[in-house]
Write an enzyme that holds these catalytic residues in place. Structure first.
Site, mmCIF file in Angstrom:
data_model
loop_
_atom_site.group_PDB
_atom_site.id
_atom_site.type_symbol
_atom_site.label_atom_id
_atom_site.label_comp_id
_atom_site.label_asym_id
_atom_site.label_seq_id
_atom_site.Cartn_x
_atom_site.Cartn_y
_atom_site.Cartn_z
ATOM 1 N N GLY A 46 5.091 -48.059 2.199
ATOM 2 C CA GLY A 46 5.795 -47.220 2.857
ATOM 3 C C GLY A 46 6.609 -46.406 1.925
ATOM 4 O O GLY A 46 7.089 -47.075 0.735
ATOM 5 N N GLN A 51 13.660 -41.551 -0.964
ATOM 6 C CA GLN A 51 13.206 -42.183 -2.347
ATOM 7 C C GLN A 51 12.398 -41.004 -3.142
ATOM 8 O O GLN A 51 11.953 -41.304 -4.369
ATOM 9 C CB GLN A 51 12.036 -43.271 -1.960
ATOM 10 C CG GLN A 51 12.564 -44.224 -1.364
ATOM 11 C CD GLN A 51 11.734 -45.447 -1.096
ATOM 12 O OE1 GLN A 51 10.990 -45.767 0.011
ATOM 13 N NE2 GLN A 51 11.248 -46.332 -1.985
ATOM 14 N N CYS A 90 10.243 -52.994 -3.109
ATOM 15 C CA CYS A 90 10.286 -51.404 -2.827
ATOM 16 C C CYS A 90 9.988 -50.784 -3.816
ATOM 17 O O CYS A 90 10.408 -51.184 -4.957
ATOM 18 C CB CYS A 90 12.047 -51.408 -2.278
ATOM 19 S SG CYS A 90 12.423 -49.753 -2.014
ATOM 20 N N LEU A 91 9.712 -49.747 -3.815
ATOM 21 C CA LEU A 91 9.289 -48.785 -4.939
ATOM 22 C C LEU A 91 10.272 -48.382 -5.655
ATOM 23 O O LEU A 91 10.134 -47.872 -6.986
ATOM 24 C CB LEU A 91 8.234 -47.771 -4.333
ATOM 25 C CG LEU A 91 7.023 -47.999 -3.784
ATOM 26 C CD1 LEU A 91 6.072 -46.538 -3.477
ATOM 27 C CD2 LEU A 91 5.912 -48.672 -4.898
ATOM 28 N N HIS A 132 12.197 -51.720 7.170
ATOM 29 C CA HIS A 132 12.803 -51.409 5.787
ATOM 30 C C HIS A 132 13.005 -49.768 5.563
ATOM 31 O O HIS A 132 13.728 -49.498 5.194
ATOM 32 C CB HIS A 132 11.556 -52.150 5.013
ATOM 33 C CG HIS A 132 11.731 -51.893 3.593
ATOM 34 N ND1 HIS A 132 11.864 -52.683 2.459
ATOM 35 C CD2 HIS A 132 11.884 -50.377 2.646
ATOM 36 C CE1 HIS A 132 12.088 -52.174 1.205
ATOM 37 N NE2 HIS A 132 11.950 -50.735 1.359
ATOM 38 N N GLU A 133 11.997 -49.130 6.130
ATOM 39 C CA GLU A 133 12.072 -47.549 6.075
ATOM 40 C C GLU A 133 13.034 -46.862 6.638
ATOM 41 O O GLU A 133 13.785 -46.131 6.096
ATOM 42 C CB GLU A 133 10.768 -46.914 6.016
ATOM 43 C CG GLU A 133 9.373 -47.494 5.496
ATOM 44 C CD GLU A 133 9.704 -47.548 3.684
ATOM 45 O OE1 GLU A 133 10.252 -46.754 3.302
ATOM 46 O OE2 GLU A 133 9.179 -48.425 3.271
ATOM 47 N N HIS A 136 16.336 -47.259 4.948
ATOM 48 C CA HIS A 136 16.462 -46.142 3.811
ATOM 49 C C HIS A 136 17.314 -45.112 4.251
ATOM 50 O O HIS A 136 17.810 -44.553 3.625
ATOM 51 C CB HIS A 136 15.088 -45.796 3.272
ATOM 52 C CG HIS A 136 14.598 -46.865 2.058
ATOM 53 N ND1 HIS A 136 15.317 -46.987 0.898
ATOM 54 C CD2 HIS A 136 13.420 -47.560 2.034
ATOM 55 C CE1 HIS A 136 14.454 -47.512 0.128
ATOM 56 N NE2 HIS A 136 13.479 -48.112 0.642
HETATM 57 CO CO CO Z 1 11.897 -49.370 0.061
#
Ligand code: CO
Length: 155
Positions: A46, A51, A90-91, A132-133, A136
């Site tokens: 995701g 991000q 998380c990236l 999670h997204e 963000h």
């Molecule tokens: Co993330």
């Protein structure tokens, strides 16, 4: 299509509340294409627009299930049920994993890239990823809500 730079924790854009997308146009569709490229290149499941430095409410998800790639524009979680604790990464927070308690199932309403209203009911990893997204988009990282955090080792 292009792989974009992923913003890392510490960058203020990740703490901002993202703005709703006002206009769904070819520019946004190109961003969604690039976000998907970026997510796949980084081996993620995701990615939210903040991000890649864009403080707008757009998300791409692909948890490797039958849904394939899902693009969520202006997503709103309208229903949550149950509870589940599991590991997340998380990236934007490389090499860190943490246990996060989430709803086990969610319903999310959103627009797709053709400005069509959509509704999706999800459970399991997909439900976790959606939460999670969407976090963000509110400037919340999983490390802000994790009950425990681990460095280095995967999961
Ligand atoms: Co993330």
């Amino acid at each position: 299509m292009a792989v974009l730079d992923i913003v890392k924790a510490g960058d203020p854009v990740l703490k901002q509340v993202a703005q709703p997308v006002a206009k769904i146009d070819s520019r946004l569709r190109k961003l969604l294409d690039n976000m998907a490229d970026t997510m796949y290149a980084a081996d993620g499941v995701g990615l939210a627009a903040p991000q890649v430095g864009q403080s707008i409410c757009a998300v791409v998800i692909d948890v490797g299930d039958d849904h394939g790639l899902i693009e969520l524009i202006n997503p709103v979680i309208t229903e949550k049920s149950g509870a589940a604790a599991d590991s997340e990464g998380c990236l934007s927070v490389p090499n860190v994993f943490g246990t996060v308690e989430r709803a086990a199932e969610v319903t999310v309403e959103y627009l797709n890239r053709w400005n069509k209203k959509k509704k999706l009911h999800a459970s399991g990893l997909l439900a976790r990823c959606i939460q999670h997204e969407v976090d963000h988009l509110f400037g919340v990282l999983f490390i802000d809500v994790a009950t425990s955090i681990r460095n280095g080792d995967k999961k």
